[in-house]
Design a protein around this motif. Structure first.
Motif, PDB file in Angstrom:
ATOM      1  N   LYS A 170       0.840  -1.204   0.000  1.00 21.69           N
ATOM      2  CA  LYS A 170       0.000   0.000   0.000  1.00 21.69           C
ATOM      3  C   LYS A 170       0.875   1.255   0.000  1.00 21.69           C
ATOM      4  N   SER A 171       0.588   2.182  -0.871  1.00 22.96           N
ATOM      5  CA  SER A 171       1.364   3.428  -0.878  1.00 22.96           C
ATOM      6  C   SER A 171       0.422   4.620  -1.043  1.00 22.96           C
ATOM      7  N   GLN A 172       0.682   5.666  -0.241  1.00 22.85           N
ATOM      8  CA  GLN A 172      -0.182   6.837  -0.266  1.00 22.85           C
ATOM      9  C   GLN A 172       0.524   7.981  -0.967  1.00 22.85           C
ATOM     10  N   VAL A 221       0.803  11.938 -13.436  1.00 18.59           N
ATOM     11  CA  VAL A 221       1.840  11.116 -12.810  1.00 18.59           C
ATOM     12  C   VAL A 221       1.351  10.652 -11.439  1.00 18.59           C
ATOM     13  N   TYR A 222       1.975   9.585 -10.972  1.00 14.99           N
ATOM     14  CA  TYR A 222       1.731   9.179  -9.583  1.00 14.99           C
ATOM     15  C   TYR A 222       3.016   9.405  -8.798  1.00 14.99           C
ATOM     16  N   THR A 223       2.884  10.099  -7.672  1.00 12.16           N
ATOM     17  CA  THR A 223       4.069  10.338  -6.842  1.00 12.16           C
ATOM     18  C   THR A 223       3.734  10.186  -5.363  1.00 12.16           C
ATOM     19  N   THR A 224       4.695   9.692  -4.624  1.00 10.69           N
ATOM     20  CA  THR A 224       4.524   9.646  -3.173  1.00 10.69           C
ATOM     21  C   THR A 224       5.184  10.870  -2.537  1.00 10.69           C
ATOM     22  N   ARG A 225       5.790  11.707  -3.390  1.00  9.92           N
ATOM     23  CA  ARG A 225       6.506  12.872  -2.857  1.00  9.92           C
ATOM     24  C   ARG A 225       6.074  14.162  -3.544  1.00  9.92           C
ATOM     25  N   GLU A 231      12.198   1.966 -19.545  1.00  8.74           N
ATOM     26  CA  GLU A 231      11.645   0.715 -19.026  1.00  8.74           C
ATOM     27  C   GLU A 231      11.552   0.707 -17.504  1.00  8.74           C
ATOM     28  N   TYR A 232      12.240   1.603 -16.830  1.00 11.89           N
ATOM     29  CA  TYR A 232      12.150   1.541 -15.366  1.00 11.89           C
ATOM     30  C   TYR A 232      10.816   2.039 -14.829  1.00 11.89           C
ATOM     31  N   VAL A 233      10.059   2.681 -15.696  1.00 10.63           N
ATOM     32  CA  VAL A 233       8.693   3.026 -15.294  1.00 10.63           C
ATOM     33  C   VAL A 233       7.762   1.947 -15.834  1.00 10.63           C
ATOM     34  N   LEU A 234       7.010   1.352 -14.928  1.00 12.48           N
ATOM     35  CA  LEU A 234       6.167   0.225 -15.312  1.00 12.48           C
ATOM     36  C   LEU A 234       4.775   0.693 -15.691  1.00 12.48           C
ATOM     37  N   ALA A 235       4.264   0.112 -16.768  1.00 11.73           N
ATOM     38  CA  ALA A 235       2.957   0.527 -17.265  1.00 11.73           C
ATOM     39  C   ALA A 235       1.864   0.208 -16.248  1.00 11.73           C
ATOM     40  N   GLY A 236       2.038  -0.872 -15.514  1.00  7.83           N
ATOM     41  CA  GLY A 236       0.949  -1.343 -14.668  1.00  7.83           C
ATOM     42  C   GLY A 236       0.925  -0.759 -13.269  1.00  7.83           C
ATOM     43  N   TYR A 237       1.814   0.161 -12.946  1.00  3.80           N
ATOM     44  CA  TYR A 237       1.813   0.709 -11.591  1.00  3.80           C
ATOM     45  C   TYR A 237       1.492   2.199 -11.614  1.00  3.80           C
ATOM     46  N   GLY A 238       0.719   2.651 -10.651  1.00  4.60           N
ATOM     47  CA  GLY A 238       0.341   4.069 -10.593  1.00  4.60           C
ATOM     48  C   GLY A 238      -0.354   4.441 -11.888  1.00  4.60           C
ATOM     49  N   ALA A 243       3.327   6.761 -15.339  1.00  8.92           N
ATOM     50  CA  ALA A 243       4.084   7.970 -15.684  1.00  8.92           C
ATOM     51  C   ALA A 243       4.610   8.587 -14.401  1.00  8.92           C
ATOM     52  N   ILE A 244       5.828   9.117 -14.435  1.00 10.65           N
ATOM     53  CA  ILE A 244       6.377   9.723 -13.222  1.00 10.65           C
ATOM     54  C   ILE A 244       6.942  11.112 -13.500  1.00 10.65           C
ATOM     55  N   MET A 245       6.957  11.909 -12.436  1.00  9.67           N
ATOM     56  CA  MET A 245       7.737  13.144 -12.467  1.00  9.67           C
ATOM     57  C   MET A 245       9.090  12.749 -11.863  1.00  9.67           C
ATOM     58  N   CYS A 277      17.286  14.864  -7.656  1.00 11.83           N
ATOM     59  CA  CYS A 277      17.911  15.146  -6.363  1.00 11.83           C
ATOM     60  C   CYS A 277      17.228  14.388  -5.230  1.00 11.83           C
ATOM     61  N   GLY A 278      16.111  13.701  -5.539  1.00 15.40           N
ATOM     62  CA  GLY A 278      15.418  12.990  -4.469  1.00 15.40           C
ATOM     63  C   GLY A 278      15.362  11.499  -4.675  1.00 15.40           C
ATOM     64  N   ASP A 279      15.581  11.056  -5.884  1.00 14.78           N
ATOM     65  CA  ASP A 279      15.393   9.644  -6.188  1.00 14.78           C
ATOM     66  C   ASP A 279      16.608   9.113  -6.948  1.00 14.78           C
ATOM     67  N   TYR A 305      -1.603   0.320  -4.775  1.00 18.65           N
ATOM     68  CA  TYR A 305      -1.164  -0.969  -4.242  1.00 18.65           C
ATOM     69  C   TYR A 305      -0.242  -1.625  -5.258  1.00 18.65           C
ATOM     70  N   LYS A 306       0.763  -2.271  -4.749  1.00 18.01           N
ATOM     71  CA  LYS A 306       1.658  -3.016  -5.641  1.00 18.01           C
ATOM     72  C   LYS A 306       0.951  -4.251  -6.167  1.00 18.01           C
ATOM     73  N   MET A 307       0.110  -4.823  -5.300  1.00 16.05           N
ATOM     74  CA  MET A 307      -0.571  -6.053  -5.660  1.00 16.05           C
ATOM     75  C   MET A 307      -1.405  -5.844  -6.922  1.00 16.05           C
TER      76      MET A 307
HETATM   77  C1  ANZ Z   1       8.558  11.825  -7.363  1.00 16.87           C
HETATM   78  C2  ANZ Z   1       9.529  11.349  -6.365  1.00 16.87           C
HETATM   79  C3  ANZ Z   1      10.514  12.070  -5.684  1.00 16.87           C
HETATM   80  C4  ANZ Z   1       9.347  10.006  -6.088  1.00 16.87           C
HETATM   81  C5  ANZ Z   1      11.312  11.414  -4.777  1.00 16.87           C
HETATM   82  C6  ANZ Z   1      10.114   9.300  -5.202  1.00 16.87           C
HETATM   83  C7  ANZ Z   1      11.116  10.026  -4.527  1.00 16.87           C
HETATM   84  P1  ANZ Z   1       5.922   3.554  -4.081  1.00 16.87           P
HETATM   85  O1  ANZ Z   1       6.213   3.853  -2.655  1.00 16.87           O
HETATM   86  O2  ANZ Z   1       6.530   2.283  -4.536  1.00 16.87           O
HETATM   87  O3  ANZ Z   1       4.454   3.674  -4.412  1.00 16.87           O
HETATM   88  N1  ANZ Z   1       6.792   5.725  -9.462  1.00 16.87           N
HETATM   89  C8  ANZ Z   1       5.487   6.021  -9.607  1.00 16.87           C
HETATM   90  N2  ANZ Z   1       4.930   5.264 -10.568  1.00 16.87           N
HETATM   91  C9  ANZ Z   1       5.916   4.479 -11.043  1.00 16.87           C
HETATM   92  C10 ANZ Z   1       5.957   3.479 -12.052  1.00 16.87           C
HETATM   93  N3  ANZ Z   1       4.880   3.174 -12.792  1.00 16.87           N
HETATM   94  N4  ANZ Z   1       7.139   2.838 -12.279  1.00 16.87           N
HETATM   95  C11 ANZ Z   1       8.242   3.166 -11.566  1.00 16.87           C
HETATM   96  N5  ANZ Z   1       8.249   4.107 -10.611  1.00 16.87           N
HETATM   97  C12 ANZ Z   1       7.106   4.755 -10.345  1.00 16.87           C
HETATM   98  O4  ANZ Z   1       6.687   4.634  -4.953  1.00 16.87           O
HETATM   99  C13 ANZ Z   1       6.086   5.637  -5.687  1.00 16.87           C
HETATM  100  C14 ANZ Z   1       7.186   6.443  -6.313  1.00 16.87           C
HETATM  101  O5  ANZ Z   1       7.785   5.631  -7.333  1.00 16.87           O
HETATM  102  C15 ANZ Z   1       6.646   7.690  -6.951  1.00 16.87           C
HETATM  103  O6  ANZ Z   1       7.068   8.860  -6.233  1.00 16.87           O
HETATM  104  C16 ANZ Z   1       7.419   7.760  -8.264  1.00 16.87           C
HETATM  105  O7  ANZ Z   1       8.558   8.510  -7.969  1.00 16.87           O
HETATM  106  C17 ANZ Z   1       7.788   6.340  -8.557  1.00 16.87           C
HETATM  107  F1  ANZ Z   1      12.258  12.082  -4.101  1.00 16.87           F
HETATM  108  O8  ANZ Z   1       7.678  10.717  -7.601  1.00 16.87           O
HETATM  109  B1  ANZ Z   1       8.183   9.497  -6.988  1.00 16.87           B
END
Ligand code: ANZ
Length: 925
Positions: free
Chosen positions: A281-283, A300-304, A381-388, A391-393, A397-399, A468-470
């Protein structure tokens, strides 16, 4: 009177069978206890000593609870569908049902040998039509349900249809496709087919297109782990992703309840963590970025959200639907080439921490909604089509991955996180204060995230989102040996079969090859697949079968009511038995079987079929028994074998030798010569006249000749010894290597026990004399210990306590019935055969299985006297044993009349005598 264990064991196994001693009634005034083993897949290899570890533990527990007055359900069955039987059928043409039956019979023989207390009248086999009828029935309930997020439970599809007729789907977001929105009017105008398509997006058992790994050369669909680097593991043929219509279970709707449910069950923390991580689970937030010079936008989906000022580029999954639309002409060739490369990569390869960084610029730019900066849009390829949102921002400097990507492709990096950022690595600390970030500069991450979120919401460019990852669980297999789906396609629209027509039996097939284009073998039986149709409609059966976990998701319910022809389990009966009180099995099912059966249970609960929504109250994972291999050393190029201690002097090859022809570490040379024909004339270089083998702890496997067949040990030492020895090896949950050698010690223990009752010459020596305080003390100490150990499943320590107890009784020369028969009851769960035999021999009527567990009485173990330290003026001078009941006057008298104390008194009267009951006496002069 001798301990003829094999004779005794066979005798009692037959008697118990004849008397139905393990038959369990569903009507009982006793409290219930349900003890379950994960049922086995009956493989052709048979049982080795590692397999029954959990079965023995649960058997002991079940027998213990029965003695404690419970009505205990302890069933066994077979998870009988599955791939190996089908693979074997492919190779040999033997029907899987034939080999499965053979394997089950062999398995049963091995299980019976160990003397388990299963109620075999409740046996189930998942491949039996009488069983899978109900698996199909439950599947139809999943097909006929959806998850009402407001009510937090599954409901029937017709409830949803009524909602749509009145409100459209305004209040019930479509879980399959969030973009589907319609009003009641629109719904009512939809054609039947359109309505069915919408309902499919809500059903808990649903059809969707999904990619499978299709290997044209092998003509088969492969599981993810059968594909390595884009080619088949077997044969190295190219594998392509192919979209096929498949069944899924919408387990994601239950993600939160599966998480919450973990708080209410007793699983190990490690197991709970595995499940939590799997659910993942991720918020976070979904944020919309517009594309410069275009009407399109990227979500995009982001946790940050707090890192929005540090976004330097965006990345879409290469499969993202916007990619083609936004790619510029200049970049389109490169983008297409890159997409083709990604096609060959499995999801697992993409997720793995790859050193190699790949990606491609689309030529498009997005606009940061907060500061208006233009940022390049890439695919990787490191961004997966099936999650979130796929698409990501990207915030270098954070990831770390974003950072590596930016560096690799020389994308300029903005630095907005904590001052610690040095420029050569990302700073993913979540605590870092932000700077250079407009209105959130200087804020902590949590506050900054909240501030950004509020702004996003007020601007209407995004929303809070939980992910959810599941993933939903794939429920179709393109195979033969599984449950057929009770579904018929009428003009392509799936419909549930009539319940009255279940089971839909697996048809007989001539061969097990797959159908065209990756369809399962059933597709080749055209007259089974195509049904006679009326008035021009086409009627076609589903040709996939269900996966292995279908039958195992609900089997614990069928054991309760296995012969019911009207329902899978009568509600009153499942109300009586309720949850499984103790479930024992391996950890390998952590995120498969356990999650699926938890979900099915929740659905059945929601629909009112059962009264509890977690199947297993307590789960114990037995450890693995590893093999202890034996090695011999052949002098290179010869047929001469050198003993382990001397091998350094030679140039040798190491060979595994069958552990069954080694006594401890000493090789049985004659047996070795017979073992394999090429060793018949082997020569040996011995040390002290012996050939000593090397040892190695590794997996127990036929290939390594380190498997030990329980049958052999039972024959040699008896089932009771075998059962106790397995437990004696160590705590049930712990993994440990197998050593046959120690079994003799346990066998000696049972012989000693026997001799408390019987003498070879004199016969039975048990007397009816009254027990002494010491004998009662030994007995009651043992009762307390065994009761406590059994309750905690600490069976290894229980075995030790039995050994201590028997040794003490031997020392006390105790042959008293009053003591020994209680000991037998305590020992029955561990060594049922010998206990039943002795129980009968000393004149008891009725079976020991129905005896009552002895009741511990404190008074027998508390000390009645105390050895008091006696001091004179604070200095210890002697000790005196005095009754704990003595009054202080009596104690004083005894102390003062003691010889040693008299000497110290030198005839004087003491000033006073200090007495602390149970502790000390001090004479002050
Ligand atoms: C901006 C950001 C800044 C992120 C930062 C992280 C750190 P969890 O916890 O696993 O849900 N993400 C989102 N969708 C993705 C996808 N389809 N494939 C690969 N990566 C993806 O992690 C969510 C974080 O993983 C999101 O937050 C996104 O990167 C990335 F300092 O956005 B983050």
């Amino acid at each position: 009177m001798e301990y003829t264990f094999r004779h005794i064991e066979q005798k009692w196994q037959e008697r118990w069978k004849a008397s139905g001693a393990y038959r369990v009634s569903n009507n009982s005034s006793k409290p219930k206890c349900y003890v379950l083993d994960m049922f086995p897949y009956p493989s052709g290899a048979g049982l080795h000593v590692g397999h029954p570890l959990g079965y023995i533990a649960s058997d002991i527990y079940a027998r213990y609870k029965r003695l404690k007055g419970f009505n205990v359900l302890h069933p066994m069955g077979y998870d009988a569908f599955g791939l190996p039987a089908e693979q074997y059928a492919l190779e040999t043409g033997q029907h899987p049902s034939v080999t499965t039956d053979e394997n089950i019979n062999a398995f049963r023989g091995q299980l019976d040998n160990i003397g388990f207390c299963y109620d075999w009248e409740r046996e189930i086999r998942t491949s039996d039509p009488g069983y899978y009828k109900w698996t199909q029935h439950i599947f139809l309930q999943l097909f006929d349900s959806w998850y009402n997020r407001h009510a937090g439970k599954a409901e029937r599809i017709d409830v949803l249809v009524r909602i749509f007729e009145q409100d459209g789907n305004l209040h019930h977001e479509c879980p399959g496709d969030r973009s589907i929105r319609f009003s009641a009017d629109t719904w009512n105008e939809y054609s039947y087919e359109e309505q069915q398509n919408v309902l499919m997006e809500y059903r808990l058992g649903y059809l969707a297109y999904a990619e499978v790994n299709w290997c044209p050369a092998l003509g088969t669909v492969l599981a993810n782990d059968e594909v390595i680097n884009g080619v088949s593991e077997r044969g190295g043929h190219p594998v392509i992703k192919k979209k096929m219509r498949q069944w899924f279970l919408r387990i994601t709707e239950y993600a939160d309840r599966l998480l919450q449910g973990l708080d209410a069950v007793q699983f190990s923390e490690a197991m709970k963590d595995m499940q939590r991580n799997w659910i993942g689970k991720s918020q976070g937030a979904e944020i919309k970025f517009n594309i410069a010079g275009s009407m399109e936008s990227i979500v995009v989906y982001t946790t940050r959200p707090d890192t929005i000022f540090g976004v330097d580029f965006m990345v879409l999954a290469p499969e993202h639907e916007l990619v083609d639309g936004i790619t510029t002409n200049e970049q389109s060739e490169a983008v297409n080439a890159y997409k083709e490369y990604v096609q060959s990569r499995s999801e697992r390869e993409r997720m793995a921490e790859v050193k190699q960084i790949t990606g491609c610029f689309t030529g498009a730019y997005a606009v940061n909604p907060f500061d208006g900066r233009k940022i390049p849009v890439w695919i990787s390829e490191y961004v997966l089509a099936g999650y979130g949102t796929g698409a990501i921002m990207a915030v270098p400097c954070g990831d770390q991955r974003d950072f590596n990507f930016a560096n690799h492709f020389s994308i300029p990096i903005t630095n907005i996180l904590g001052q610690a950022f040095s420029g050569d690595e990302a700073n993913p600390t979540k605590e870092g204060k932000l700077f250079n970030s407009d209105f959130i500069t200087g804020m902590e991450m949590k506050d900054a995230s909240e501030a950004v979120m509020l702004k996003i919401e007020s601007l209407g460019i995004g929303k809070r989102q939980i992910n959810y990852k599941m993933r939903d669980a794939g429920f179709s297999r393109q195979r033969y040996w599984g449950e057929p789906f009770p579904i018929v396609y009428r003009n392509g629209i799936p419909e549930a079969m009539n319940e009255a027509d279940l089971p839909l039996e697996l048809p007989f097939v001539e061969h097990y090859k797959q159908g065209e284009d990756g369809e399962g073998p059933l597709a080749t039986i055209t007259d089974w697949v195509n049904l006679p149709s009326d008035n021009g409609t086409s009627l076609r059966r589903e040709t996939n079968t269900m996966p292995g976990y279908a039958g195992s998701s609900w089997y614990f319910l069928r054991y309760m009511d296995p012969h019911n022809g009207d329902t899978f389990c009568d509600r009153r009966i499942s109300d009586y038995w309720g949850q499984v009180d103790l479930y024992i099995g391996g950890t390998e099912h952590a995120v498969g079987h356990l999650l699926y059966s938890r979900m099915w249970t929740k659905v059945l609960y929601d629909l009112g079929y059962i009264g509890f929504d977690e199947p297993y109250k307590k789960l114990v994972n037995q450890g693995m028994i590893t093999g202890s291999s034996r090695l011999v050393y052949r002098v290179r190029g010869t047929n001469q074998f050198v003993s382990a201690g001397l091998r350094a002097q030679y140039d040798t090859d190491e060979l595994h030798v069958d552990v069954n022809i080694v006594d401890g570490v000493e090789l049985d040379i004659e047996a070795f010569k017979k073992w394999r024909i090429d060793f018949a004339n082997a020569q040996f270089i011995l040390e002290d006249g012996k050939y000593i083998c090397g040892t190695l702890v590794e997996k127990m496997s036929k290939r390594l000749f380190n498997t030990v067949n329980p049958d052999v040990l039972v024959e040699k030492f008896g089932a009771d010894t075998f059962r106790m020895y397995e437990m004696f090896l160590g705590p049930v949950e712990q993994s440990k290597p197998w050593e046959t050698k120690g079994i003799e010690g346990v066998h000696r223990f049972l012989k000693k026990l026997w001799r408390l009752f019987a003498d070879e010459q004199k016969g039975l020596i048990v007397t009816t004399a009254a027990p002494t305080a010491d004998e009662l003390k030994t007995l009651h100490k043992t009762i307390r210990k065994i009761d406590d150990d059994c309750d905690r499943l600490s069976f290894n320590t229980a075995v030790s306590s039995f050994m201590v107890c028997v040794n003490e009784l031997i020392e006390l020369k105790c042959n008293k019935k009053a003591i020994l028969e209680q000991l037998l009851v305590l020992l029955t769960p561990f060594a049922p055969h010998v206990c039943e035999e002795l129980w009968e021999t000393i004149g008891n009527k009725g079976s020991i299985l129905d005896a009552a567990f002895p009741v511990f009485e404190e008074k027998y173990v508390t000390e009645s006297t105390k050895e008091y330290p006696v001091s004179v003026n604070g200095k210890l001078r002697t000790t005196i044993k005095i009754s704990l009941d003595a009054s202080s006057d009596e104690v004083e008298k005894i102390a003062l009349s003691n010889e040693v104390i008299q000497k110290w008194l030198e005839g004087k009267d003491p000033k006073k005598v200090i007495f602390v009951k149970g502790k000390m006496i001090n004479v002050v002069i």
